[in-house]
Design an enzyme around this catalytic site. Structure first.
Site: not given
Length: 652
Positions: A142, A147, A440-441, A444, A516
Site C-alpha cells: 500500500f 509513493m 433552375h440549372e 444558370h 444563390d
C-alpha cells in the site's frame, strides 16, 4: 517528443526499491529461518531425562515444538524420520500412523511417565503465524503504491512546463525542396536561409546578420509546413516543430515556461530551426478582445517576444512560423528583428498545379488519355492539399471501377466529387421537383452562355450532390488576379438566373435559390462597401469584417459610417441585385426556346457536359456520351495500351 529523466526522480525510485527489499528480507527471515542447532540425540535426551514440559509433534510434516522445564521459550526441531522418532519416543512404533495427527502432552509432574494425546492436525497454525507477515507485506505494498502515485503526480507537475516538441534530426528529415512543387519563388526566397544555416561564417564575415524569424503566410493547404520541413532538410539541421496551441495550458505560467524550454533545447542543438505551426493561437495582438491584458496567452506571447529578440543573444536559431491569419498577429511580433521576413504562400497557378499533380501521381499508374496539364487547367483555385486529395479520389474511383490505371474520366469525376460532393442517385425525386431543378440549372447555364465575361459551362447536372439538388459548373480558362465591375455584375446575373427561370417558366419560385441569393447579396455588399463600385457612394470603404472580436480588435467597436450611409448602402445593394435580376429575366425571355431545350434534355438524361450544352444552344442534337463498360464478376477492365513513340502526340 523529448522525454527527460530527472536525476532526483530516479534517486527516489532507487531508494524506495531498496527500502522495500530490505523490509521483505527482514519480514521473511523469520519464516525461512532454520530450527535451533540441536542434534537428534540431544532432543531424545531431553525426553529421556524428562526435561520437556510441553511439546507438539506434527506427524505429517515432522515439525517438533517443545518447551523445556523452567523455560518459557518454545524450541523448534525438524525431525528427519518421524516414524523412528515416534517409536523411540513412545516405544510404540506400530501405533504410528502419520498423516494428519499431532502428538501433544502437558505434564506438570516431572517424575511421572509421559502422557500424550493424538489430536487431528490443523494447518491453521501455519496461517496464523503468517498473518503478521502478510499484514506487514500488505502495508508495504500500500505504501509503495501511494509513493509511486505521489512520485508520478510530482513528475507530471514538473513536466507541465516542458515543451511538447517534436524533433527531426538533419539526417532523419528526408523532406527537401524536390518534394515541394508549385512554389518556385517561395523556395528561391528560402534558399538563402538554407545557405545561412550551412555556412553562417560567410555572411558574418561581411557583417550580415542571420534573420531571426521567417513567417509563412497564406491560405491553408498550400504547403507552408512542408516548406519549413524542406528548409530543415536542405540545411541538415535539427527541426523543432510545435503547434501554437501546445503552449497554452490550464495552469498559469505554463505557456511561458514551455517557450523557454523550447528555445533552450534549440540553443543546445544550434544551428537549428524552430517551427511554430498556427502561431495565431498564441500570437494574437495584446490588449484586445475579451481576454484582458494579463491572460495566459499574453504572458506566453511576451515570453516569445523576449526569446526572439530580447537581452540574450540568440544565434544560429531561426524561428519559422505558419499562419493563414496574419491580420490577427501582434505588431511587435511582425517587426524586423523578430520575423524579419514574411513569405506569402499563395494558391498555385496552372504551372504550379501541374507540378504538384506530377509529384502526387509519381507512384500511381496513369492511363494514356491522362493529360496533367489539362487537369491543372480545370482545377483553378485548388490548393496543394486539394490536388493531393483529387489524385487519391481518382485512384479510389479507378479501383472501384475495376481498372488498373487512373483514366481521364476518373480524374474528371474526382474533381467534381471534391468540389460538389458525391452523387446521391438513390434519392427519390418527384417529377415536379425534377422539372423545377432542371429549369433552375438551365437558367444558370443559359445566363452563363450570354454573359461574355463569365466562364464557359463545363457540366450541368440535376443529380443531387452533397446538399445541392443540382449544379452548373463553369471552369475558367485562365487564372485571374483581378475581377472587374462588369464581371461581378454578370456573376450576380448568373446567380439569379435560376430564380428567374423558375418565375418565367413555372410562374412560381422555390427555396432552391436560397444559396444563390445569399452569394449574390454578399457580392453586391462587397461591391458597395469594399471595392467602391457604387457611383453614388464613391470609392470609399465602409466598415470592417464582421468577425471583429475574432480578429482580436476592440470588442466595443462601432460602425465607421452613419445611419444615413447605412441606408444608402442598402439602397445601392438592392439596385445592383434588382438590375441583375431584370437582366437575367431579359436573357431568359429572349432565349426561352433554348432554355426549354436544355431543361427538357436534363429531365431525360440528368446530366450534360460542356460540348453537349453548346450543341443544344446551337439547336443541334447533342452527341451521346460513350457508355463506360461495367466489369463482370471477377473481371478487371484494363486501360488502353499506351501508344508507341512514333504514334504518341508530341508535347509542347
Amino acid at each position: 517528443m523529448i522525454k527527460r529523466n530527472s536525476p532526483k526522480g530516479l534517486l527516489s525510485y532507487v531508494i524506495f526499491a531498496a527500502v522495500i527489499i530490505i523490509i521483505l528480507i527482514v519480514g521473511l527471515r523469520g519464516l525461512l529461518s532454520p530450527p535451533d542447532d540441536t542434534t537428534y540425540s540431544e532432543v531424545i535426551g531431553y525426553f529421556d531425562r524428562l526435561e520437556v514440559s510441553e511439546f507438539e509433534l506434527n506427524l505429517g510434516s515432522g515439525s517438533l515444538k517443545y518447551v523445556l522445564r523452567g523455560e518459557d521459550t518454545a524450541h523448534t526441531y525438524k525431525v528427519p524420520n518421524v516414524s523412528i522418532f515416534y517409536a523411540e519416543l513412545f516405544g510404540d512404533g506400530n501405533h504410528f500412523e502419520g498423516g494428519n495427527y499431532r502428538v501433544a502432552y502437558n505434564n506438570a509432574h516431572p517424575n511421572e511417565p509421559l502422557v500424550y494425546n493424538e489430536i487431528p492436525a490443523s494447518d491453521s497454525s501455519i496461517w496464523l503465524n503468517l498473518i503478521p507477515t502478510l499484514l506487514m507485506i500488505g502495508v508495504m505494498v500500500f505504501l509503495a503504491v501511494s509513493m509511486s502515485r505521489s512520485i508520478s503526480s510530482a513528475g507530471k507537475i514538473n513536466s507541465v512546463g516542458k515543451a511538447n516538441v517534436r524533433v527531426d534530426g538533419g539526417d532523419k528529415n528526408k523532406v527537401t525542396f524536390d518534394d515541394v512543387a508549385g512554389a518556385d519563388e517561395e523556395k528561391a526566397e528560402l534558399q538563402e536561409i538554407v545557405e545561412l544555416l550551412k555556412d553562417p561564417k560567410k555572411y558574418q564575415d561581411i557583417g550580415a546578420k542571420i534573420p531571426k524569424g521567417v513567417l509563412l503566410v497564406g491560405p491553408p493547404g498550400n504547403g507552408k509546413t512542408l516548406l519549413a520541413k524542406a528548409v530543415a532538410g536542405e540545411a541538415g539541421v535539427p527541426f523543432f516543430s510545435i503547434s501554437g496551441s501546445d503552449f497554452l495550458e490550464l495552469y498559469v505560467g505554463v505557456g511561458a515556461a514551455r517557450v523557454r524550454d523550447l528555445f533552450d533545447q534549440a540553443k543546445k542543438s544550434a544551428p537549428s530551426i524552430i517551427f511554430i505551426d498556427e502561431i495565431d493561437a498564441v500570437g494574437r495582438r495584446r490588449g484586445a478582445g475579451l481576454g484582458g491584458g494579463h491572460d495566459e496567452r499574453e504572458q506566453t506571447l511576451n515570453q516569445l517576444l523576449v526569446e526572439m529578440d530580447g537581452f540574450e543573444i540568440n544565434e544560429s536559431v531561426i524561428v519559422m512560423a505558419a499562419t493563414n491569419r496574419r491580420d490577427v498577429l501582434d505588431p511587435a511580433l511582425l517587426r524586423p528583428g523578430r520575423f524579419d521576413r514574411q513569405v506569402y504562400v499563395n494558391y498555385p497557378d496552372i504551372k504550379g498545379r501541374e507540378a504538384i499533380l506530377k509529384v502526387h501521381s509519381k507512384n500511381k499508374p496513369l492511363a494514356p488519355d491522362v493529360d496533367l496539364k489539362t487537369v491543372a487547367a480545370s482545377t483553378p483555385g485548388f490548393t496543394g492539399a486539394d490536388l493531393a486529395n483529387l489524385i487519391n479520389e481518382a485512384a479510389l474511383l479507378a479501383v472501384k471501377r475495376g481498372r488498373k490505371a487512373i483514366t481521364a474520366q476518373d480524374l474528371s469525376d474526382a474533381a467534381i466529387k471534391v468540389i460538389a460532393g458525391p452523387e446521391k442517385k438513390s434519392r427519390v425525386i418527384l417529377p415536379e421537383e425534377k422539372r423545377l431543378t432542371a429549369y433552375h440549372e438551365a437558367g444558370h447555364a443559359v445566363c452563363h452562355f450570354y454573359c461574355p465575361t463569365q466562364d464557359k459551362v463545363s457540366e450541368v447536372s440535376i443529380i443531387p450532390r452533397g446538399m445541392a439538388g443540382g449544379y452548373t459548373m463553369a471552369l475558367p480558362e485562365h487564372d485571374k488576379s483581378y475581377v472587374s465591375k462588369t464581371e461581378m455584375n454578370e456573376e450576380i446575373v448568373v446567380l439569379l438566373g435560376g430564380r428567374a427561370a423558375e418565375k418565367l417558366i413555372l410562374d412560381d419560385i422555390s427555396t432552391g435559390a436560397s444559396n444563390d441569393i445569399e452569394r449574390a447579396t454578399d457580392t453586391a455588399r462587397k461591391m458597395v462597401t469594399r471595392y467602391g463600385f457604387s457611383d453614388k457612394l464613391g470609392p470609399v470603404v465602409y466598415g470592417h469584417d464582421d468577425n471583429e472580436v475574432f480578429l482580436g480588435r476592440d470588442y466595443n467597436s462601432s460602425k465607421t459610417y452613419s445611419e444615413v450611409i447605412a441606408s444608402e448602402i442598402d439602397s445601392e445593394m438592392r439596385a445592383i441585385i434588382h438590375s441583375a435580376y431584370d437582366r437575367a429575366q431579359e436573357i431568359l425571355s429572349e432565349h426561352k426556346e433554348q432554355l426549354t431545350r436544355v431543361a427538357e434534355y436534363l429531365i431525360e438524361h440528368e446530366k450534360i457536359n460542356g460540348e453537349q450544352f453548346v450543341q443544344l444552344m446551337n439547336g443541334e442534337t447533342p452527341n451521346e456520351p460513350a457508355a463506360q463498360p461495367k466489369p463482370a464478376d471477377g473481371e478487371v477492365i484494363a486501360p488502353e495500351q499506351p501508344l508507341s513513340d512514333s504514334e504518341a502526340p508530341k508535347g509542347e
